[in-house]
Design a protein around this motif. Structure first.
Motif, PDB file in Angstrom:
ATOM      1  N   ASP A 259       0.846  -1.199   0.000  1.00 46.06           N
ATOM      2  CA  ASP A 259       0.000   0.000   0.000  1.00 46.06           C
ATOM      3  C   ASP A 259       0.885   1.254   0.000  1.00 46.06           C
ATOM      4  N   ALA A 260       2.066   1.123  -0.605  1.00 41.50           N
ATOM      5  CA  ALA A 260       3.046   2.206  -0.563  1.00 41.50           C
ATOM      6  C   ALA A 260       2.603   3.384  -1.422  1.00 41.50           C
ATOM      7  N   MET A 261       2.908   4.587  -0.941  1.00 38.51           N
ATOM      8  CA  MET A 261       2.728   5.771  -1.774  1.00 38.51           C
ATOM      9  C   MET A 261       4.107   6.300  -2.169  1.00 38.51           C
ATOM     10  N   GLU A 262       4.164   7.418  -2.862  1.00 38.90           N
ATOM     11  CA  GLU A 262       5.411   7.842  -3.486  1.00 38.90           C
ATOM     12  C   GLU A 262       6.551   8.070  -2.512  1.00 38.90           C
ATOM     13  N   LEU A 284       5.550   7.629   8.895  1.00 42.14           N
ATOM     14  CA  LEU A 284       4.093   7.500   8.901  1.00 42.14           C
ATOM     15  C   LEU A 284       3.491   8.541   7.959  1.00 42.14           C
ATOM     16  N   ALA A 285       2.693   8.068   7.008  1.00 43.92           N
ATOM     17  CA  ALA A 285       2.053   8.951   6.031  1.00 43.92           C
ATOM     18  C   ALA A 285       0.611   9.227   6.455  1.00 43.92           C
ATOM     19  N   THR A 286       0.265  10.505   6.581  1.00 41.80           N
ATOM     20  CA  THR A 286      -1.099  10.897   6.931  1.00 41.80           C
ATOM     21  C   THR A 286      -1.550  12.041   6.028  1.00 41.80           C
ATOM     22  N   GLY A 295      -1.940   5.446   3.032  1.00 43.01           N
ATOM     23  CA  GLY A 295      -0.983   4.505   2.475  1.00 43.01           C
ATOM     24  C   GLY A 295       0.184   4.283   3.417  1.00 43.01           C
ATOM     25  N   SER A 296       1.261   3.689   2.889  1.00 41.00           N
ATOM     26  CA  SER A 296       2.418   3.402   3.729  1.00 41.00           C
ATOM     27  C   SER A 296       3.691   3.877   3.042  1.00 41.00           C
ATOM     28  N   THR A 297       4.790   3.754   3.766  1.00 40.45           N
ATOM     29  CA  THR A 297       6.107   4.067   3.182  1.00 40.45           C
ATOM     30  C   THR A 297       6.998   2.827   3.176  1.00 40.45           C
ATOM     31  N   ILE A 298       6.393   1.651   3.281  1.00 39.91           N
ATOM     32  CA  ILE A 298       7.168   0.410   3.279  1.00 39.91           C
ATOM     33  C   ILE A 298       7.216  -0.187   1.869  1.00 39.91           C
ATOM     34  N   THR A 299       8.101  -1.146   1.695  1.00 36.83           N
ATOM     35  CA  THR A 299       8.117  -1.994   0.508  1.00 36.83           C
ATOM     36  C   THR A 299       7.715  -3.400   0.937  1.00 36.83           C
ATOM     37  N   LEU A 300       7.535  -4.297  -0.037  1.00 45.25           N
ATOM     38  CA  LEU A 300       7.217  -5.676   0.342  1.00 45.25           C
ATOM     39  C   LEU A 300       8.370  -6.341   1.077  1.00 45.25           C
ATOM     40  N   LEU A 301       9.599  -5.910   0.816  1.00 48.62           N
ATOM     41  CA  LEU A 301      10.726  -6.439   1.584  1.00 48.62           C
ATOM     42  C   LEU A 301      10.559  -6.105   3.054  1.00 48.62           C
ATOM     43  N   ASP A 302      10.139  -4.874   3.355  1.00 47.82           N
ATOM     44  CA  ASP A 302       9.862  -4.508   4.746  1.00 47.82           C
ATOM     45  C   ASP A 302       8.740  -5.369   5.313  1.00 47.82           C
ATOM     46  N   ALA A 303       7.715  -5.602   4.511  1.00 47.86           N
ATOM     47  CA  ALA A 303       6.581  -6.404   4.977  1.00 47.86           C
ATOM     48  C   ALA A 303       7.012  -7.833   5.299  1.00 47.86           C
TER      49      ALA A 303
END
Length: 367
Positions: A259-262, A284-286, A295-303
């Protein structure tokens, strides 16, 4: 790039050895004796992503989409869907037409419409001014504009016309995903019976569970027809909630999403998502001026790391949730596993799950 003897996660289990690649495909796995070091996982498949590396997938800009895909590929996500946020029908049509060639050349795996058919009371960071009831005529135009690019649509099943829209999408082979919803248990079950196949970021932007009014969460978790998205990010879900979801839904029905944003991969600051200005502080994106998560600021690697380190999952289980399960949901037959004949997409990690290298379509990427 590869360890001499790595722990290779295959559909049949972990094999100590190395992979064999011919052109852009896996040819096989060779077992080797000796002490293994590091992990070799199939490339990650992200079904829900709005951008990363300073580039947005939600604007419908082809160049930005290619740049966002390149950023995520460098972090191990070798297959990526572009998630568009709620907007006018005209904008979504234009964005879909612009992204179609990026899907057709294999840079993106498809397009996901996260809205506009969402509950206003559970809209999250979506603009309420453009939210509306599901419309099969609109959907038909979007699907036609995509020419096969449209893979998934998020819908709140309690809205007027939602059941008909879910049935329509199911007949077209497109995933209807239940999300951003204030539905009750029975309304959720009606959506599942109509053909919904997944839950958009389970728990987030949904009516909360109550023992007398259970709402959508237990219906989605309990039904084997549903794949559940999980944002494995402690800003979105407590680690205990992650563990609960993984243990109940199981890896075969659970997909990790970013759910990453830019802003993913970048420092704190001000960004955009759809029509909103987004403030990122401490990762934290708000929505600017609010406490609404955007959304989030993670990647799937972080997940994957969070699933293992925070929620107690095995590397094999986390790998399945990041690759094989989302590939199955999206009906992507050439990715999601280290298996002969599939695209040679691989993520090499050290013993501590630090990124070592990434292969996409048989080519090593700069990480």
């Amino acid at each position: 790039m590869l360890p001499e003897i790595g722990r290779i996660v295959t559909p049949d289990g972990v094999v100590n050895g190395t992979i064999i690649v011919e052109d852009d495909r896996f040819e096989g796995v060779i077992e080797r004796d000796g002490k293994p070091s590091g992990w070799v996982l199939p490339g990650f498949v992200d079904a829900h992503c709005h951008g990363g590396g300073g580039h947005s997938l939600a604007t419908g800009d082809a160049d930005a989409a290619r740049a966002a895909a390149a950023f995520h590929a460098s972090r191990g996500t070798t297959t990526l869907c572009a998630s568009l946020v709620s907007s006018t029908h005209e904008f979504l049509l234009e964005a879909t037409r612009a992204l179609r060639p990026v899907v057709e050349d294999g840079t993106l795996a498809g397009v996901h419409f996260e809205g506009p058919y969402l509950s206003k009371s559970k809209c999250g960071a979506h603009d309420t001014e453009v939210l509306r009831d599901p419309d099969t005529a609109e959907l038909a135009e979007l699907i036609d504009a995509g020419g096969g690019a449209v893979k998934m649509v998020t819908i709140a099943p309690e809205l007027p016309g939602a059941i008909e829209a879910i049935e329509f999408l199911d007949a077209k082979g497109i995933v209807a995903s239940i999300g951003h919803t204030d539905a009750g248990y029975e309304q959720t079950m009606a959506g599942i019976d109509a053909g919904a196949q997944s839950a958009t970021h389970l728990f987030n932007a949904m009516r909360r569970f109550d023992h007398r009014e259970p709402g959508p969460i237990p219906a989605l978790l309990d039904d084997e027809r549903i794949f559940s998205e999980i944002i494995a990010d402690p800003a979105h879900l407590h680690p205990g909630t992650m563990r609960f979801a993984f243990d109940v839904s199981l890896p075969g029905w659970t997909l990790l999403v970013s759910d990453a944003m830019e802003a993913a991969g970048l420092s704190d600051g001000t960004y955009r998502l759809g029509r909103h200005e987004i403030a990122v502080k401490g990762g934290l994106a708000t929505v600017a001026g609010t406490d609404t998560i955007a959304g989030s600021t993670i990647t799937l690697l972080d997940a994957v790391r969070n699933a293992v380190n925070l929620a107690g999952q095995s590397v094999e289980a986390a790998s399945q949730m990041a690759s094989a399960t989302p590939a199955e949901l999206l009906k992507l037959n050439d990715v999601g596993a280290i298996e002969s004949g599939k695209f040679a997409d691989a993520v090499v990690l050290d013993d501590d799950l630090n990124l070592v290298s990434v292969m996409r379509r048989g080519v090593w990427l700069k990480v």
